[in-house]
Design a protein around this motif. Structure first.
Motif, PDB file in Angstrom:
ATOM      1  N   ALA A  11       0.851  -1.185   0.000  1.00 14.76           N
ATOM      2  CA  ALA A  11       0.000   0.000   0.000  1.00 14.76           C
ATOM      3  C   ALA A  11       0.889   1.237   0.000  1.00 14.76           C
ATOM      4  O   ALA A  11       2.013   1.200   0.484  1.00 14.76           O
ATOM      5  CB  ALA A  11      -0.903   0.003   1.226  1.00 14.76           C
ATOM      6  N   ALA A  12       0.371   2.324  -0.556  1.00 17.17           N
ATOM      7  CA  ALA A  12       1.092   3.599  -0.571  1.00 17.17           C
ATOM      8  C   ALA A  12       0.209   4.665   0.052  1.00 17.17           C
ATOM      9  O   ALA A  12      -0.978   4.744  -0.232  1.00 17.17           O
ATOM     10  CB  ALA A  12       1.444   3.995  -2.003  1.00 17.17           C
ATOM     11  N   VAL A  13       0.811   5.466   0.923  1.00 21.29           N
ATOM     12  CA  VAL A  13       0.128   6.618   1.492  1.00 21.29           C
ATOM     13  C   VAL A  13       0.796   7.832   0.868  1.00 21.29           C
ATOM     14  O   VAL A  13       2.010   8.015   0.979  1.00 21.29           O
ATOM     15  CB  VAL A  13       0.237   6.639   3.025  1.00 21.29           C
ATOM     16  CG1 VAL A  13      -0.450   7.865   3.591  1.00 21.29           C
ATOM     17  CG2 VAL A  13      -0.357   5.371   3.615  1.00 21.29           C
ATOM     18  N   VAL A  14       0.003   8.663   0.192  1.00 13.58           N
ATOM     19  CA  VAL A  14       0.537   9.751  -0.620  1.00 13.58           C
ATOM     20  C   VAL A  14       0.056  11.094  -0.091  1.00 13.58           C
ATOM     21  O   VAL A  14      -1.130  11.266   0.190  1.00 13.58           O
ATOM     22  CB  VAL A  14       0.087   9.583  -2.092  1.00 13.58           C
ATOM     23  CG1 VAL A  14       0.607  10.706  -2.955  1.00 13.58           C
ATOM     24  CG2 VAL A  14       0.529   8.227  -2.635  1.00 13.58           C
ATOM     25  N   LYS A  45      -3.660   5.457  -0.774  1.00 11.51           N
ATOM     26  CA  LYS A  45      -4.461   6.308   0.099  1.00 11.51           C
ATOM     27  C   LYS A  45      -3.876   7.716   0.073  1.00 11.51           C
ATOM     28  O   LYS A  45      -2.665   7.892   0.255  1.00 11.51           O
ATOM     29  CB  LYS A  45      -4.437   5.773   1.526  1.00 11.51           C
ATOM     30  CG  LYS A  45      -5.185   6.639   2.509  1.00 11.51           C
ATOM     31  CD  LYS A  45      -5.094   6.087   3.908  1.00 11.51           C
ATOM     32  CE  LYS A  45      -5.813   6.996   4.887  1.00 11.51           C
ATOM     33  NZ  LYS A  45      -5.697   6.493   6.251  1.00 11.51           N
ATOM     34  N   PHE A  46      -4.714   8.704  -0.156  1.00 12.78           N
ATOM     35  CA  PHE A  46      -4.288  10.101  -0.129  1.00 12.78           C
ATOM     36  C   PHE A  46      -4.605  10.674   1.247  1.00 12.78           C
ATOM     37  O   PHE A  46      -5.653  10.405   1.811  1.00 12.78           O
ATOM     38  CB  PHE A  46      -5.010  10.908  -1.215  1.00 12.78           C
ATOM     39  CG  PHE A  46      -4.604  10.502  -2.596  1.00 12.78           C
ATOM     40  CD1 PHE A  46      -5.332   9.563  -3.292  1.00 12.78           C
ATOM     41  CD2 PHE A  46      -3.479  11.034  -3.186  1.00 12.78           C
ATOM     42  CE1 PHE A  46      -4.956   9.174  -4.569  1.00 12.78           C
ATOM     43  CE2 PHE A  46      -3.097  10.665  -4.456  1.00 12.78           C
ATOM     44  CZ  PHE A  46      -3.832   9.718  -5.154  1.00 12.78           C
ATOM     45  N   THR A  47      -3.670  11.449   1.775  1.00 15.15           N
ATOM     46  CA  THR A  47      -3.851  12.071   3.079  1.00 15.15           C
ATOM     47  C   THR A  47      -3.249  13.467   3.060  1.00 15.15           C
ATOM     48  O   THR A  47      -2.451  13.787   2.168  1.00 15.15           O
ATOM     49  CB  THR A  47      -3.209  11.199   4.185  1.00 15.15           C
ATOM     50  OG1 THR A  47      -3.527  11.744   5.457  1.00 15.15           O
ATOM     51  CG2 THR A  47      -1.723  11.096   4.036  1.00 15.15           C
ATOM     52  N   ASP A  62       2.068   4.546  12.933  1.00 14.39           N
ATOM     53  CA  ASP A  62       0.876   5.360  13.148  1.00 14.39           C
ATOM     54  C   ASP A  62       0.046   5.569  11.878  1.00 14.39           C
ATOM     55  O   ASP A  62      -1.006   6.195  11.924  1.00 14.39           O
ATOM     56  CB  ASP A  62       1.257   6.730  13.720  1.00 14.39           C
ATOM     57  CG  ASP A  62       1.784   6.624  15.150  1.00 14.39           C
ATOM     58  OD1 ASP A  62       1.585   5.567  15.782  1.00 14.39           O
ATOM     59  OD2 ASP A  62       2.383   7.599  15.635  1.00 14.39           O
ATOM     60  N   ILE A  63       0.506   5.054  10.753  1.00 13.84           N
ATOM     61  CA  ILE A  63      -0.246   5.166   9.504  1.00 13.84           C
ATOM     62  C   ILE A  63      -1.289   4.056   9.487  1.00 13.84           C
ATOM     63  O   ILE A  63      -0.961   2.883   9.639  1.00 13.84           O
ATOM     64  CB  ILE A  63       0.678   5.058   8.275  1.00 13.84           C
ATOM     65  CG1 ILE A  63       1.677   6.226   8.270  1.00 13.84           C
ATOM     66  CG2 ILE A  63      -0.130   5.026   7.000  1.00 13.84           C
ATOM     67  CD1 ILE A  63       2.735   6.122   7.196  1.00 13.84           C
ATOM     68  N   VAL A  64      -2.538   4.443   9.296  1.00 19.65           N
ATOM     69  CA  VAL A  64      -3.636   3.467   9.305  1.00 19.65           C
ATOM     70  C   VAL A  64      -4.228   3.396   7.901  1.00 19.65           C
ATOM     71  O   VAL A  64      -4.617   4.406   7.323  1.00 19.65           O
ATOM     72  CB  VAL A  64      -4.728   3.893  10.312  1.00 19.65           C
ATOM     73  CG1 VAL A  64      -5.885   2.914  10.265  1.00 19.65           C
ATOM     74  CG2 VAL A  64      -4.148   3.994  11.700  1.00 19.65           C
ATOM     75  N   ILE A  65      -4.266   2.187   7.370  1.00 19.91           N
ATOM     76  CA  ILE A  65      -4.867   1.947   6.056  1.00 19.91           C
ATOM     77  C   ILE A  65      -5.938   0.883   6.245  1.00 19.91           C
ATOM     78  O   ILE A  65      -5.681  -0.170   6.815  1.00 19.91           O
ATOM     79  CB  ILE A  65      -3.820   1.467   5.027  1.00 19.91           C
ATOM     80  CG1 ILE A  65      -2.718   2.505   4.891  1.00 19.91           C
ATOM     81  CG2 ILE A  65      -4.470   1.203   3.689  1.00 19.91           C
ATOM     82  CD1 ILE A  65      -1.584   2.069   4.011  1.00 19.91           C
ATOM     83  N   THR A  66      -7.124   1.165   5.742  1.00 21.25           N
ATOM     84  CA  THR A  66      -8.212   0.211   5.851  1.00 21.25           C
ATOM     85  C   THR A  66      -8.430  -0.481   4.517  1.00 21.25           C
ATOM     86  O   THR A  66      -8.066   0.062   3.475  1.00 21.25           O
ATOM     87  CB  THR A  66      -9.515   0.919   6.285  1.00 21.25           C
ATOM     88  OG1 THR A  66      -9.836   1.895   5.303  1.00 21.25           O
ATOM     89  CG2 THR A  66      -9.359   1.586   7.638  1.00 21.25           C
ATOM     90  N   PRO A  67      -9.031  -1.651   4.503  1.00 19.49           N
ATOM     91  CA  PRO A  67      -9.279  -2.364   3.246  1.00 19.49           C
ATOM     92  C   PRO A  67     -10.154  -1.591   2.276  1.00 19.49           C
ATOM     93  O   PRO A  67     -10.134  -1.856   1.086  1.00 19.49           O
ATOM     94  CB  PRO A  67      -9.952  -3.650   3.687  1.00 19.49           C
ATOM     95  CG  PRO A  67      -9.566  -3.837   5.104  1.00 19.49           C
ATOM     96  CD  PRO A  67      -9.383  -2.451   5.663  1.00 19.49           C
ATOM     97  N   THR A  68     -10.921  -0.612   2.749  1.00 20.53           N
ATOM     98  CA  THR A  68     -11.796   0.150   1.854  1.00 20.53           C
ATOM     99  C   THR A  68     -11.041   1.225   1.086  1.00 20.53           C
ATOM    100  O   THR A  68     -11.577   1.805   0.156  1.00 20.53           O
ATOM    101  CB  THR A  68     -12.939   0.809   2.637  1.00 20.53           C
ATOM    102  OG1 THR A  68     -12.365   1.670   3.643  1.00 20.53           O
ATOM    103  CG2 THR A  68     -13.826  -0.219   3.270  1.00 20.53           C
ATOM    104  N   ASP A  69      -9.788   1.541   1.486  1.00 22.96           N
ATOM    105  CA  ASP A  69      -8.993   2.521   0.741  1.00 22.96           C
ATOM    106  C   ASP A  69      -8.661   1.938  -0.621  1.00 22.96           C
ATOM    107  O   ASP A  69      -8.437   0.754  -0.774  1.00 22.96           O
ATOM    108  CB  ASP A  69      -7.697   2.856   1.486  1.00 22.96           C
ATOM    109  CG  ASP A  69      -7.952   3.612   2.779  1.00 22.96           C
ATOM    110  OD1 ASP A  69      -8.912   4.397   2.816  1.00 22.96           O
ATOM    111  OD2 ASP A  69      -7.206   3.389   3.742  1.00 22.96           O
ATOM    112  N   SER A  70      -8.623   2.810  -1.634  1.00 29.71           N
ATOM    113  CA  SER A  70      -8.348   2.304  -2.980  1.00 29.71           C
ATOM    114  C   SER A  70      -6.914   2.506  -3.255  1.00 29.71           C
ATOM    115  O   SER A  70      -6.351   2.565  -4.218  1.00 29.71           O
ATOM    116  CB  SER A  70      -9.241   2.984  -3.990  1.00 29.71           C
ATOM    117  OG  SER A  70      -8.995   4.364  -4.035  1.00 29.71           O
TER     118      SER A  70
END
Length: 70
Positions: A11-14, A45-47, A62-70
């Motif tokens: 997963a990527a948090v951007v 996931k965009f934040t 502390d980064i939280v990603i849920t299965p509903t994130d695309s």
């Protein structure tokens, strides 16, 4: 992130710049062109900001990603 079928999923948090524009698909396509096929993020996931500690390091735990994130 955990995945029930494969064990783990990439997963990527951007965080985009204020003037930045990108879609999850554009991010995936860009990374896919740069790395091996199994390494690109299936979830994007965009934040607004990433959690950082007192020294400025990103706190990955502390980064939280849920299965509903695309």
């Amino acid at each position: 992130m955990p995945d029930p079928r494969m064990g783990e999923e990439i997963a990527a948090v951007v965080v985009l710049k204020p003037e930045g524009r990108a879609t999850a698909e554009e991010i995936r396509d860009h990374v896919k062109a740069q790395v091996a096929a199994y390494k690109y993020p299936r979830i994007v996931k965009f934040t607004g900001a990433l959690p950082k500690g007192p020294t400025g390091k990103i706190l990955k735990r502390d980064i939280v990603i849920t299965p509903t994130d695309s």
